[in-house]
Design a protein around this motif. Sequence first.
Motif, short mmCIF file in Angstrom:
data_model
loop_
_atom_site.label_atom_id
_atom_site.label_comp_id
_atom_site.label_asym_id
_atom_site.label_seq_id
_atom_site.Cartn_x
_atom_site.Cartn_y
_atom_site.Cartn_z
N SER A 24 -5.60 -2.23 14.91
CA SER A 24 -6.79 -1.37 14.55
C SER A 24 -7.66 -0.80 16.04
O SER A 24 -7.91 -1.07 16.47
CB SER A 24 -7.16 -1.93 13.06
OG SER A 24 -8.17 -0.71 13.58
N ASP A 46 -3.42 -8.84 16.56
CA ASP A 46 -3.39 -9.54 15.24
C ASP A 46 -3.52 -8.05 14.25
O ASP A 46 -2.52 -8.12 13.52
CB ASP A 46 -4.29 -10.12 14.29
CG ASP A 46 -4.10 -11.87 15.11
OD1 ASP A 46 -3.11 -11.49 16.35
OD2 ASP A 46 -4.50 -12.52 14.97
N ILE A 47 -5.00 -7.44 13.99
CA ILE A 47 -5.09 -5.53 13.18
C ILE A 47 -4.38 -5.14 13.56
O ILE A 47 -4.16 -4.25 12.41
CB ILE A 47 -6.59 -6.18 13.00
CG1 ILE A 47 -6.79 -7.52 12.42
CG2 ILE A 47 -6.63 -4.71 12.18
CD1 ILE A 47 -7.87 -7.92 11.58
N GLU A 60 -1.37 -6.84 3.82
CA GLU A 60 -2.61 -7.45 2.79
C GLU A 60 -3.05 -6.30 2.74
O GLU A 60 -3.80 -6.39 1.63
CB GLU A 60 -2.72 -8.41 4.03
CG GLU A 60 -2.64 -9.92 3.27
CD GLU A 60 -2.02 -10.28 1.94
OE1 GLU A 60 -2.21 -10.18 1.49
OE2 GLU A 60 -1.11 -10.82 2.09
N SER A 96 2.63 -0.45 10.92
CA SER A 96 0.97 -1.10 10.98
C SER A 96 0.12 0.48 10.77
O SER A 96 0.46 1.70 11.08
CB SER A 96 0.29 -1.58 12.57
OG SER A 96 -0.05 0.10 13.76
N GLY A 98 -7.08 -4.08 6.53
CA GLY A 98 -5.77 -2.71 6.35
C GLY A 98 -6.23 -1.94 5.22
O GLY A 98 -5.79 -1.14 4.96
N GLN A 111 -7.76 -13.66 11.15
CA GLN A 111 -6.53 -13.63 9.50
C GLN A 111 -7.47 -13.46 8.47
O GLN A 111 -7.13 -13.06 7.65
CB GLN A 111 -6.09 -15.17 10.06
CG GLN A 111 -4.27 -14.80 8.54
CD GLN A 111 -5.40 -15.41 7.48
OE1 GLN A 111 -5.80 -16.17 6.51
NE2 GLN A 111 -4.33 -14.35 6.77
N THR A 168 -14.15 -11.82 5.68
CA THR A 168 -14.29 -10.71 7.09
C THR A 168 -15.53 -10.78 7.28
O THR A 168 -15.44 -11.24 8.79
CB THR A 168 -14.51 -9.18 6.81
OG1 THR A 168 -12.56 -8.12 5.63
CG2 THR A 168 -13.81 -8.49 7.92
N ASN A 180 3.48 -5.02 10.22
CA ASN A 180 1.83 -6.30 10.03
C ASN A 180 1.03 -6.13 9.05
O ASN A 180 1.21 -5.87 7.67
CB ASN A 180 1.28 -4.56 10.74
CG ASN A 180 -0.17 -4.68 11.09
OD1 ASN A 180 -0.87 -4.74 9.83
ND2 ASN A 180 -0.35 -4.31 12.49
N THR A 199 -8.31 -9.58 7.79
CA THR A 199 -6.87 -8.89 8.07
C THR A 199 -7.45 -8.06 6.40
O THR A 199 -6.18 -7.10 6.46
CB THR A 199 -5.24 -9.72 8.09
OG1 THR A 199 -5.64 -10.95 7.11
CG2 THR A 199 -5.31 -10.27 9.61
N TYR A 200 -6.55 -8.68 5.44
CA TYR A 200 -6.95 -7.88 4.40
C TYR A 200 -7.67 -6.89 4.33
O TYR A 200 -7.36 -5.68 3.71
CB TYR A 200 -7.55 -9.14 2.95
CG TYR A 200 -6.76 -11.02 3.02
CD1 TYR A 200 -5.80 -10.99 1.74
CD2 TYR A 200 -6.81 -11.90 3.79
CE1 TYR A 200 -5.06 -11.91 2.21
CE2 TYR A 200 -6.44 -12.38 3.61
CZ TYR A 200 -5.52 -12.49 2.88
OH TYR A 200 -4.28 -13.67 3.39
N SER A 258 -1.83 -6.70 8.59
CA SER A 258 -2.88 -6.43 8.17
C SER A 258 -2.87 -5.03 7.10
O SER A 258 -3.14 -4.86 6.05
CB SER A 258 -3.87 -5.52 9.21
OG SER A 258 -4.97 -5.35 8.54
#
Length: 571
Positions: free
Chosen positions: A251, A248-249, A437, A560, A525, A518, A474, A432, A521-522, A434
């Motif tokens: 990273s 999802d992220i 956001e 991403s 990113g 989810q 987070t 992406n 993600t903010y 992340s």
Amino acid sequence: MYKLLFLFLFSVLISCQLVKKDFPITEFQKKTNQFFEKIWSLDPLEASQVGNHKYSEKSSVKDTNYYEAYARLLSQSRSDFLKIERSKLSQDEIVDLDLLLNYIESSLWHIKTFKSHEWRPDYYNYGSHISTTLEASNLNENEKLKSLKSRLQKIDEYYLNAKKNIFKPTKEHTELAISQNKSLVLYIDSLKIKFKDEELLVSLDKAKDIVKSYVNFLVEVKNNPQKVGGFRSFRIGKKLYEQKFKFDINSDRTPLELYSIALKNKSEAINKMYEISQNLWEKYFSNEKKPKQKTDLIKKIISKVSLAHGKPEEFVEDVKKQVPHLVAYVNKKNLIYLDPSKPLKIRETPVYERGFAGASVDAPGFFDAGRETFYNVTPLGDMSPDEQESYLREYNKFTMQILNIHEAIPGHYTQLIYSNKNPSLVKKILGNGSMVEGWAVYSERMMIESGYAEGIPELELMYYKWFLRAVCNTIIDYSIHNLNWSKEKTVNFLIQEAFQEKAEADKKWKRATYSQVQLATYFAGFVDIYELRDKYKLKLGPEYNIKKFNEHFLSYGSASVKSIKSLMNLN
Ligand code: ZN
Ligand code: ZN
């Protein structure tokens, strides 16, 4: 704001059909277009959600056959895409290829390992089949009616399959599905008033009974979970969390690393808020003694500052009036180029999209080129006076500015304009989340750093409170799924350490039980973008300026941060 994010992710699917005709289509683009077409033909709902209604007559039942066919398609496409020689692709296409491969891996993992179609009864909700048809701006009334009728014919099969698929659900998602499908019954009722077509009215009645029978089935499951293998915990645990985080992220960081960075950011933000609050004490509480506890002092100042807010009936108007100040400020400070030919259109959220108060950027689907992009703001008319007051304290005159920065200038809306210049189907469909956001969260910090809150300590204080929300999202997401945090512990944490109201903290707990990763993600990113900017600064030395970085970073579309990093040669 789950719904808001959800809307936004859709809104990333902006059209570029017209743009694309001006460019010759490369071999690679042809391959990716074919790939999506195959996906859409298997999944008509996904197709109509991007504005492609070609397949809406097809069944959207996801049974064993469907999952097998889907997995075969993914595996085959993966080996096709892996054969492509990277050296023959443009930089942009390399990013697309990475996005596609991540999507394929992630989808295969969802089907074979995560299997939320088995344990999330809320996954089955025919509402979006109905609404994507009715709200499509690229279908005329007759086409909508025809498409809706054929969709309703398949609702029986759809829910029969749902009942068959459900195995060891979570109690939380079962309850969510009950409440959402009950709302769906009301939604279907509301449609019966709108249409006069006899045949349609009969199918709507039938559809209502079918949805009700699904609700009854779930109520039975809730009372006697043994009949579907018993309940499982909504906490997905360390291993699945790590895997979902990776997809999802997208990273290089592990969840634990991000969690540690979040803890550090939390203390820094609280220290900053303490410093500001101490300086404001005299202004707001000249006769009172300062509380001993850091957080108590901050809390008292926040409660005073929050009283500076507008009138409920002027909320939308106030947002409208504020945004031009942001445009002027960004231009004056030379932070990023804002295309004056694409001014932001602010409007009241259309009634069918309401239900969640708030604000969001609303852009058309990929095939829905004709429509404009809007900044939707929901008026507060439907709230009780108490709710209005509490909402306005939350979105007081300082926080409202941060909200506008996040959603509009230079946040989501600005990013979207840049993203649309990148005519890649892949980035539009698989952007992406992340990065998207993260950009909004980064743009808030960037504004503060440039002096936006200079001389207005209240604004800076409210910025940090807002930032703390992303940081603590987070922390709690990690802690709930990996460290077994209870509801009580989570809610107390948000009230004590993030200065949230009980109602907000309760809602956040609920959201963390429904979603996984989810909420992280903010901040993820933000951290990635911030780190990337540091590297860029170092590399450019005296050549560096903020405008250069912002524009360079956004020029890659919604890829991403990891891909952008490699395209900027900053690895
Ligand atoms: Zn008030
Ligand atoms: Zn956002």
